[in-house]
Each structure stands twice: as C-alpha cells, then as structure tokens.
Write a protein that holds these residues in place. Structure first.
Motif, PDB file in Angstrom:
ATOM      1  N   THR A 144       1.621  19.519  -5.683  1.00 54.64           N
ATOM      2  CA  THR A 144       2.078  18.983  -4.043  1.00 54.64           C
ATOM      3  C   THR A 144       1.218  18.371  -3.437  1.00 54.64           C
ATOM      4  OG1 THR A 144       3.048  21.226  -4.512  1.00 54.64           O
ATOM      5  CG2 THR A 144       2.773  20.532  -2.453  1.00 54.64           C
ATOM      6  N   ILE A 145       0.085  18.459  -3.193  1.00 57.66           N
ATOM      7  CA  ILE A 145      -1.191  17.565  -2.299  1.00 57.66           C
ATOM      8  C   ILE A 145      -0.926  16.317  -2.576  1.00 57.66           C
ATOM      9  CG2 ILE A 145      -3.133  17.400  -2.155  1.00 57.66           C
ATOM     10  CD1 ILE A 145      -3.806  20.793  -2.284  1.00 57.66           C
ATOM     11  N   GLY A 146      -0.732  16.040  -4.774  1.00 55.51           N
ATOM     12  CA  GLY A 146      -0.638  14.530  -4.982  1.00 55.51           C
ATOM     13  C   GLY A 146       0.662  14.095  -4.029  1.00 55.51           C
ATOM     14  N   VAL A 147       1.549  14.851  -3.960  1.00 54.30           N
ATOM     15  CA  VAL A 147       2.601  13.989  -3.710  1.00 54.30           C
ATOM     16  C   VAL A 147       2.450  14.265  -2.182  1.00 54.30           C
ATOM     17  CG1 VAL A 147       5.415  14.389  -3.899  1.00 54.30           C
ATOM     18  CG2 VAL A 147       4.245  14.600  -5.462  1.00 54.30           C
ATOM     19  N   VAL A 148       2.383  14.315  -1.231  1.00 53.81           N
ATOM     20  CA  VAL A 148       2.065  14.714  -0.081  1.00 53.81           C
ATOM     21  C   VAL A 148       1.223  13.621   0.085  1.00 53.81           C
ATOM     22  CG1 VAL A 148       1.661  15.843   2.460  1.00 53.81           C
ATOM     23  CG2 VAL A 148       2.879  17.438   0.577  1.00 53.81           C
ATOM     24  N   ALA A 149      -0.471  13.580  -0.243  1.00 56.75           N
ATOM     25  CA  ALA A 149      -0.547  12.550  -0.097  1.00 56.75           C
ATOM     26  C   ALA A 149       0.059  10.821  -0.420  1.00 56.75           C
ATOM     27  CB  ALA A 149      -2.299  12.375  -1.077  1.00 56.75           C
ATOM     28  N   ALA A 150       0.253  11.277  -1.303  1.00 60.25           N
ATOM     29  CA  ALA A 150       0.972   9.878  -1.573  1.00 60.25           C
ATOM     30  C   ALA A 150       2.509   8.839  -0.948  1.00 60.25           C
ATOM     31  CB  ALA A 150       1.996   9.857  -3.142  1.00 60.25           C
ATOM     32  N   ILE A 151       3.099   9.659   0.111  1.00 57.45           N
ATOM     33  CA  ILE A 151       3.343  10.166   0.982  1.00 57.45           C
ATOM     34  C   ILE A 151       3.271   9.486   2.693  1.00 57.45           C
ATOM     35  CG2 ILE A 151       5.416  11.245   2.300  1.00 57.45           C
ATOM     36  CD1 ILE A 151       6.184  13.194  -0.283  1.00 57.45           C
ATOM     37  N   PHE A 152       2.416  10.706   2.426  1.00 54.79           N
ATOM     38  CA  PHE A 152       1.065   9.655   3.868  1.00 54.79           C
ATOM     39  C   PHE A 152       0.631   8.411   3.390  1.00 54.79           C
ATOM     40  CE2 PHE A 152      -1.161  10.424   7.461  1.00 54.79           C
ATOM     41  CZ  PHE A 152      -1.891   9.876   7.717  1.00 54.79           C
ATOM     42  N   CYS A 153       0.571   8.253   2.548  1.00 51.05           N
ATOM     43  CA  CYS A 153       0.154   6.928   2.111  1.00 51.05           C
ATOM     44  C   CYS A 153       0.885   6.058   2.405  1.00 51.05           C
ATOM     45  CB  CYS A 153      -0.806   6.485   0.736  1.00 51.05           C
ATOM     46  SG  CYS A 153      -2.734   7.518   0.865  1.00 51.05           S
ATOM     47  N   ALA A 154       2.132   6.074   1.869  1.00 48.55           N
ATOM     48  CA  ALA A 154       3.315   5.241   2.208  1.00 48.55           C
ATOM     49  C   ALA A 154       3.820   4.765   3.519  1.00 48.55           C
ATOM     50  CB  ALA A 154       3.968   5.739   0.798  1.00 48.55           C
ATOM     51  N   LEU A 155       3.854   5.994   4.518  1.00 46.20           N
ATOM     52  CA  LEU A 155       3.739   6.020   5.562  1.00 46.20           C
ATOM     53  C   LEU A 155       2.973   5.426   7.109  1.00 46.20           C
ATOM     54  CD1 LEU A 155       5.140   9.811   6.161  1.00 46.20           C
ATOM     55  CD2 LEU A 155       6.773   7.847   6.429  1.00 46.20           C
ATOM     56  N   ALA A 156       1.561   5.193   6.362  1.00 48.88           N
ATOM     57  CA  ALA A 156       0.803   4.848   7.239  1.00 48.88           C
ATOM     58  C   ALA A 156       0.770   3.409   6.561  1.00 48.88           C
ATOM     59  CB  ALA A 156      -0.856   5.460   6.653  1.00 48.88           C
ATOM     60  N   SER A 157       0.739   3.004   5.281  1.00 47.53           N
ATOM     61  CA  SER A 157       0.717   1.514   5.113  1.00 47.53           C
ATOM     62  C   SER A 157       2.377   1.001   5.721  1.00 47.53           C
ATOM     63  CB  SER A 157       0.874   1.319   3.807  1.00 47.53           C
ATOM     64  OG  SER A 157       2.435   1.569   2.931  1.00 47.53           O
ATOM     65  N   GLY A 158       3.244   1.884   5.550  1.00 44.03           N
ATOM     66  CA  GLY A 158       4.006   1.405   6.205  1.00 44.03           C
ATOM     67  C   GLY A 158       4.142   0.820   7.670  1.00 44.03           C
ATOM     68  N   ALA A 159       3.921   1.930   8.934  1.00 46.23           N
ATOM     69  CA  ALA A 159       3.590   1.645   9.528  1.00 46.23           C
ATOM     70  C   ALA A 159       2.232   0.380  10.190  1.00 46.23           C
ATOM     71  CB  ALA A 159       2.622   3.141  10.384  1.00 46.23           C
ATOM     72  N   MET A 160       0.985   0.213   8.951  1.00 48.50           N
ATOM     73  CA  MET A 160       0.753  -0.889   9.578  1.00 48.50           C
ATOM     74  C   MET A 160       0.906  -2.156   9.081  1.00 48.50           C
ATOM     75  SD  MET A 160      -2.210   0.642  10.426  1.00 48.50           S
ATOM     76  CE  MET A 160      -4.197  -0.077   9.886  1.00 48.50           C
ATOM     77  N   ALA A 161       2.235  -1.956   8.479  1.00 47.97           N
ATOM     78  CA  ALA A 161       2.741  -3.453   7.960  1.00 47.97           C
ATOM     79  C   ALA A 161       3.785  -4.296   9.824  1.00 47.97           C
ATOM     80  CB  ALA A 161       3.428  -3.383   6.974  1.00 47.97           C
ATOM     81  N   GLN A 162       3.839  -3.260  10.626  1.00 44.41           N
ATOM     82  CA  GLN A 162       4.522  -3.621  11.484  1.00 44.41           C
ATOM     83  C   GLN A 162       3.484  -4.194  13.221  1.00 44.41           C
ATOM     84  OE1 GLN A 162       6.535  -0.298  13.123  1.00 44.41           O
ATOM     85  NE2 GLN A 162       7.726   0.028  11.165  1.00 44.41           N
ATOM     86  N   THR A 163       2.235  -4.195  12.450  1.00 43.45           N
ATOM     87  CA  THR A 163       1.559  -4.817  13.388  1.00 43.45           C
ATOM     88  C   THR A 163       0.610  -5.804  12.888  1.00 43.45           C
ATOM     89  OG1 THR A 163      -0.804  -3.509  13.032  1.00 43.45           O
ATOM     90  CG2 THR A 163       0.956  -2.739  14.721  1.00 43.45           C
ATOM     91  N   VAL A 164       0.378  -7.180  13.249  1.00 44.58           N
ATOM     92  CA  VAL A 164       0.308  -7.831  12.651  1.00 44.58           C
ATOM     93  C   VAL A 164      -1.804  -8.653  13.488  1.00 44.58           C
ATOM     94  CG1 VAL A 164      -0.263 -10.457  12.739  1.00 44.58           C
ATOM     95  CG2 VAL A 164       2.100  -8.881  12.255  1.00 44.58           C
ATOM     96  N   GLN A 165      -2.597  -8.609  12.869  1.00 44.46           N
ATOM     97  CA  GLN A 165      -3.407  -9.049  12.981  1.00 44.46           C
ATOM     98  C   GLN A 165      -3.617 -10.814  13.210  1.00 44.46           C
ATOM     99  OE1 GLN A 165      -6.558  -7.505  13.868  1.00 44.46           O
ATOM    100  NE2 GLN A 165      -4.428  -5.976  13.093  1.00 44.46           N
ATOM    101  N   ALA A 166      -3.584 -11.417  14.630  1.00 48.26           N
ATOM    102  CA  ALA A 166      -3.098 -12.258  14.450  1.00 48.26           C
ATOM    103  C   ALA A 166      -4.052 -13.367  15.559  1.00 48.26           C
ATOM    104  CB  ALA A 166      -2.334 -12.349  16.077  1.00 48.26           C
ATOM    105  N   GLY A 167      -5.261 -12.853  15.905  1.00 51.14           N
ATOM    106  CA  GLY A 167      -6.384 -13.566  16.639  1.00 51.14           C
ATOM    107  C   GLY A 167      -6.101 -13.686  17.523  1.00 51.14           C
ATOM    108  N   PHE A 168      -5.087 -13.408  18.868  1.00 58.02           N
ATOM    109  CA  PHE A 168      -4.777 -13.679  20.067  1.00 58.02           C
ATOM    110  C   PHE A 168      -5.113 -12.192  20.648  1.00 58.02           C
ATOM    111  CE2 PHE A 168      -3.347 -16.922  18.484  1.00 58.02           C
ATOM    112  CZ  PHE A 168      -3.347 -17.916  18.594  1.00 58.02           C
ATOM    113  N   ASN A 169      -6.878 -11.989  20.868  1.00 59.51           N
ATOM    114  CA  ASN A 169      -7.169 -10.339  21.208  1.00 59.51           C
ATOM    115  C   ASN A 169      -6.160  -9.733  20.633  1.00 59.51           C
ATOM    116  OD1 ASN A 169      -8.130  -8.547  23.425  1.00 59.51           O
ATOM    117  ND2 ASN A 169      -7.058  -9.179  24.602  1.00 59.51           N
ATOM    118  N   ASP A 170      -6.734  -8.870  19.695  1.00 60.43           N
ATOM    119  CA  ASP A 170      -5.667  -8.061  18.675  1.00 60.43           C
ATOM    120  C   ASP A 170      -6.518  -6.387  18.763  1.00 60.43           C
ATOM    121  OD1 ASP A 170      -4.573 -10.193  17.497  1.00 60.43           O
ATOM    122  OD2 ASP A 170      -6.064  -9.860  15.209  1.00 60.43           O
TER     123      ASP A 170
END
Length: 165
Positions: free
Chosen positions: A6-32
């Motif tokens: 259960t902990i493994g499944v919860v951790a996997a879901i959390f990682c997937a959600l976190a990586s999806g949220a991170m994918a929405q922002t872009v490192q642009a180099g214009f005062n990120d």
C-alpha cells in the motif's frame, strides 16, 4: 506485506502526480526564480481556469537579443505584473507550428504577444514600433512594462477576455 504494498502504491501515485505538476512549469531562463513559465498548452488551460491573459515570449537559444531580454524579467515591476498573467515560453526553433501561428509579421525573435484563453492573438496590444510590432527593446524593460500594463488594462476579468476593439 499488505502495508508495504500500500505504501509503495501511494508513493508511486504521489511521484506520478508530483512529476505531472512539475511538467507544467518550464525552466525558461527568464527569471525562473520569481516568474512561473509554462508551456503553450498548459498556459492556455491555466488562462481559462484562472481567468488571466496569456503573455507569450517567442525566443531561441542562439539569439543575442533574447539573451539580453532576460534582464528585463528580473525587474521588480515585471515580476509584480507577471502575477496577473500566465507567462508562456515558446522556443521558435522547437515549436514551429505554434511559432507560425503567432507570427503575423514573420518569425523574428524575441517576440512578445498577448493572447486570450482561447489562444486568440490580441493585435491591439503591441510594442511602440510600427514595424515589428511585437519586438520589445531587450535593453529597455519599460517597453515590456508598458506592454503588460496595457494588456492588464484591456483585459476584462468579468468576461475572462479582452475588451472588444
């Protein structure tokens, strides 16, 4: 064993959600550090959900004007104004279809345009030049400040769109 699984499944879901949220922002180099940049599709979605106009910056990695333009985004007034917009960054060389769609005067860079949440170019909001209307002086942050201030004044939050021209 069930708890570990259960902990493994919860951790996997959390990682997937976190990586999806991170994918929405872009490192642009214009005062990120102080300005949140997103990709084009996420930018339109955020603009519709947050009822904000979309500022789009077209750039390339090799462009000397683009590199100088980075300093404008560190100005405190620009950082403050950015909170009223969704800031989108588009690399002209890697996102050609988007670039071509929003290049009414050609694909020069840097190019700063304003869109509504439906992705409609707001041609009434441009820089001070009569040629290359969407080129803002990379060495004069006041042009960017004026561009954003005009866009903010023209945006009608009651309708989540720009005022009719």
């Amino acid at each position: 064993m069930r708890i570990v699984r259960t902990i493994g499944v919860v951790a996997a879901i959390f990682c997937a959600l976190a990586s999806g949220a991170m994918a929405q922002t872009v490192q642009a180099g214009f005062n990120d550090e102080d300005i949140t940049w997103v990709d084009f599709q996420n930018g339109l979605e955020r603009a519709r959900s947050e009822c904000k106009p979309v500022f789009v910056l077209f750039h390339t990695d090799w462009c000397p004007h683009c590199k100088r333009y980075r300093a404008a985004f560190k100005e405190p007034s620009i950082v403050e104004l950015s909170k009223d917009f969704v800031f989108v960054i588009v690399d002209r060389d890697h996102e050609e279809a988007i670039n071509d769609r929003y290049a009414p005067e050609g694909g020069y860079v840097p190019r700063s345009v304003m869109l509504n949440g439906a992705g409609v170019l707001q041609t009434q909001i441009s820089g001070p030049r009569t040629d290359y209307k969407y080129f803002l002086d990379p060495d004069n942050y006041r042009e960017l400040e004026g561009f954003l201030t005009r866009a903010k004044a023209e945006f009608d939050p009651a309708h989540c769109d720009f005022k009719p021209v």
